[in-house]
Motif scaffolding. Structure first.
Motif, PDB file in Angstrom:
ATOM      1  N   SER A 115       0.179  -5.895  56.807  1.00 23.53           N
ATOM      2  CA  SER A 115      -0.355  -7.094  56.155  1.00 23.53           C
ATOM      3  C   SER A 115      -0.557  -8.280  57.092  1.00 23.53           C
ATOM      4  CB  SER A 115       0.554  -7.514  54.992  1.00 23.53           C
ATOM      5  OG  SER A 115       0.350  -6.658  53.890  1.00 23.53           O
ATOM      6  N   ALA A 116       0.042  -8.270  58.245  1.00 20.78           N
ATOM      7  CA  ALA A 116      -0.095  -9.391  59.172  1.00 20.78           C
ATOM      8  C   ALA A 116      -1.376  -9.267  59.988  1.00 20.78           C
ATOM      9  CB  ALA A 116       1.102  -9.442  60.105  1.00 20.78           C
ATOM     10  N   ASN A 117      -1.979 -10.413  60.298  1.00 14.09           N
ATOM     11  CA  ASN A 117      -3.096 -10.402  61.244  1.00 14.09           C
ATOM     12  C   ASN A 117      -2.530  -9.963  62.586  1.00 14.09           C
ATOM     13  OD1 ASN A 117      -4.904 -11.357  59.363  1.00 14.09           O
ATOM     14  ND2 ASN A 117      -4.523 -13.503  59.900  1.00 14.09           N
ATOM     15  N   GLN A 118      -3.194  -9.008  63.217  1.00 14.73           N
ATOM     16  CA  GLN A 118      -2.665  -8.450  64.469  1.00 14.73           C
ATOM     17  C   GLN A 118      -1.225  -8.007  64.281  1.00 14.73           C
ATOM     18  OE1 GLN A 118      -4.394  -7.945  67.531  1.00 14.73           O
ATOM     19  NE2 GLN A 118      -6.061  -8.244  66.089  1.00 14.73           N
ATOM     20  N   GLY A 119      -0.977  -7.277  63.196  1.00 11.83           N
ATOM     21  CA  GLY A 119       0.360  -6.850  62.811  1.00 11.83           C
ATOM     22  C   GLY A 119       1.111  -6.146  63.925  1.00 11.83           C
ATOM     23  N   GLU A 120       2.386  -6.398  63.945  1.00 10.53           N
ATOM     24  CA  GLU A 120       3.270  -5.827  64.951  1.00 10.53           C
ATOM     25  C   GLU A 120       3.359  -4.307  64.786  1.00 10.53           C
ATOM     26  OE1 GLU A 120       7.466  -7.238  66.749  1.00 10.53           O
ATOM     27  OE2 GLU A 120       7.369  -7.136  64.570  1.00 10.53           O
ATOM     28  N   ILE A 121       3.252  -3.594  65.898  1.00  8.53           N
ATOM     29  CA  ILE A 121       3.427  -2.143  65.958  1.00  8.53           C
ATOM     30  C   ILE A 121       4.573  -1.904  66.919  1.00  8.53           C
ATOM     31  CG2 ILE A 121       2.401   0.079  66.547  1.00  8.53           C
ATOM     32  CD1 ILE A 121      -0.375  -1.374  66.150  1.00  8.53           C
ATOM     33  N   VAL A 122       5.654  -1.306  66.405  1.00  5.94           N
ATOM     34  CA  VAL A 122       6.857  -1.138  67.226  1.00  5.94           C
ATOM     35  C   VAL A 122       7.281   0.331  67.190  1.00  5.94           C
ATOM     36  CG1 VAL A 122       9.238  -1.859  67.593  1.00  5.94           C
ATOM     37  CG2 VAL A 122       7.603  -3.454  66.556  1.00  5.94           C
ATOM     38  N   PHE A 123       7.471   0.899  68.361  1.00  4.66           N
ATOM     39  CA  PHE A 123       7.971   2.257  68.508  1.00  4.66           C
ATOM     40  C   PHE A 123       9.488   2.219  68.678  1.00  4.66           C
ATOM     41  CE2 PHE A 123       3.541   2.698  69.277  1.00  4.66           C
ATOM     42  CZ  PHE A 123       3.216   4.017  68.978  1.00  4.66           C
ATOM     43  N   PRO A 124      10.176   3.314  68.345  1.00  9.28           N
ATOM     44  CA  PRO A 124      11.638   3.321  68.444  1.00  9.28           C
ATOM     45  C   PRO A 124      12.192   2.994  69.839  1.00  9.28           C
ATOM     46  CG  PRO A 124      10.892   5.237  67.254  1.00  9.28           C
ATOM     47  CD  PRO A 124       9.672   4.556  67.792  1.00  9.28           C
TER      48      PRO A 124
END
Length: 129
Positions: A115-124
Motif C-alpha cells: 500500500s505504500a508508494n515505493q513500498g518497502e521490500i525486505v528479504f529475511p
C-alpha cells in the motif's frame, strides 16, 4: 479499499526492485490452479507465518476462517504458492504492519508493503530493494 501487505517466499522472488515488481504483478494475477484461501499450497515457511498471523488477524475465508464478521481484524488473506497477500481494515493498519513484519522476520519470509508508494521490500537476510 484495504491496507495491503504481502509476505513471500524469498527463494522465489528477485532481489532487484524492477524485477521484483514484475514478479509481483505476475503473482497477483491469481492464475495458479487452486483456491486462494488454503495455506496448504504454500511453502512451509509461509504456512507457519499464516498459522501464527491468524492468531492476530483471523482469516476471512477458507478452512481457518473466522465466524466473527463484525471483527475489524478479520482479514482477507489471499494465499498462493509463493506469496500471501493480506488486505486489512485501515483502522488496523499500524498494528497489522507491525505484526506482519515481525512474523515475517520470525518465519524467515520476505515482506512487501504493497500500500505504500515505493513500498518497502525486505528479504529475511536484510536485503532491501
Amino acid at each position: 479499499m484495504s491496507y495491503d501487505l504481502m509476505v513471500f517466499e524469498p527463494s522465489a522472488a528477485p532481489k532487484d526492485r524492477e524485477q521484483f515488481m514484475t514478479w509481483y504483478r505476475e503473482q497477483i494475477t491469481w492464475s495458479e490452479a487452486h483456491s486462494y484461501d488454503n495455506p496448504s499450497v504454500s511453502s512451509p515457511a509461509l504456512q507457519a507465518w499464516f498459522h501464527e498471523m491468524i492468531q492476530f488477524f483471523p482469516a476471512m475465508n477458507g478452512p481457518f476462517s473466522s465466524d466473527d464478521d463484525d471483527d475489524p481484524k478479520v482479514t482477507d488473506h489471499c494465499i498462493g504458492k509463493t506469496v500471501i497477500y493480506s488486505g486489512f481494515a485501515w483502522s488496523c493498519a499500524e498494528e497489522a504492519r507491525s505484526v506482519m513484519e515481525q512474523l515475517a522476520k520470525k518465519h524467515q519470509v520476505g515482506f512487501f508493503d504493497v500500500s505504500a508508494n515505493q513500498g518497502e521490500i525486505v528479504f529475511p537476510d536484510g536485503t532491501r530493494c
